[in-house]
Design a protein around this motif. Structure first.
Motif: not given
Length: 241
Positions: A11-13, A111-118, A194-196
């Motif tokens: 995953d690129a990110r 997860a205790d701390t959710p990761v955006h996009g996970f 990519s735009r984001t």
């Protein structure tokens, strides 16, 4: 000895996602914590004890048409995935099966701390895994009709709801994603990302360029697709159960 990964997805990110074979005995304690967590209610194993979890995944391990895998993120256990023949498991007799159909389930670890996009990255990895078999033409799932977050997530990767079906344990939306629809959805998601990233870079550069004159900075305008998938990050867990 921990089984080696059998599939990897970059995953690129968020980095590397991988799948390895599940060991019903060695992974029992880990799985028990995942499937009985309050956020895994749609997995329908909330009341199971560790012995029952072990027995269920031993049954899957020994089944000729059902497989289970531990998903890894950067080498650490992070999700559970299952792959099965929907004409023989879960959906036998409930839909018009075709050659090249494969079913899947997946569950993100709490997860205790959710990761955006996970969660979106996980379902992409699982879909890549399913379609890595050249004989697979469609991925077929049957999520609970009440699981709105999952329906949005499935739509983001190309699933279409075909019809509502009655299963012994739930009412479900039979949903299907062709290889072509997944490829189109993946391309659209990559363009959105990519735009984001580009807009965030412009914003970051503008903030560091502190001048006396106030310049407007670029603002990310979320697309319908990114708004839809963002809503799933908080609570999408048992996606296809």
């Amino acid at each position: 000895m921990t089984p080696p990964p059998i599939f990897e997805h970059k995953d690129a990110r968020l980095g590397t996602f991988a799948l390895r074979a599940l060991d019903p005995a060695a992974d029992a304690a880990l799985l028990h914590g995942w499937v009985t967590h309050p956020k895994a209610s749609y997995w329908m194993m909330q009341e199971a004890d560790e012995a029952e979890v072990t027995a269920e995944y031993r049954r899957i391990h020994e089944h000729p048409h059902h497989e289970a895998f531990i998903g890894l993120h950067e080498g650490r256990p992070a999700f559970l995935a299952e792959r099965y023949d929907p004409s023989r498991v879960e959906l036998a007799g409930l839909y018009p099966a075709r050659p090249g159909d494969v079913g899947m389930h997946f569950l993100c670890a709490p997860a205790d701390t959710p990761v955006h996009g996970f969660t979106l990255a996980v379902i992409n990895a699982v879909m890549e895994f399913c379609f890595s078999d050249p004989h697979v033409r469609r991925v077929v799932v049957e999520p609970d009709v009440r699981n709105d977050a999952v329906h949005a997530l499935n739509a983001a990767v190309g699933f279409e709801i075909v019809e509502q079906i009655a299963k012994p344990e739930k009412d479900a939306y039979l949903s299907i994603c062709t290889r072509e629809r997944f490829e189109a959805a993946r391309t659209a998601l990559a363009a959105d990302a990519s735009r984001t990233a580009r807009t965030e870079r412009i914003n970051r550069d503008a903030r560091t360029e502190r001048t006396e004159r106030t310049e407007p900075t670029a603002r990310t305008e979320p697309t319908a697709r990114t708004e839809q998938t963002a809503r799933t990050d908080r609570d999408a867990q048992g996606v296809t159960r």
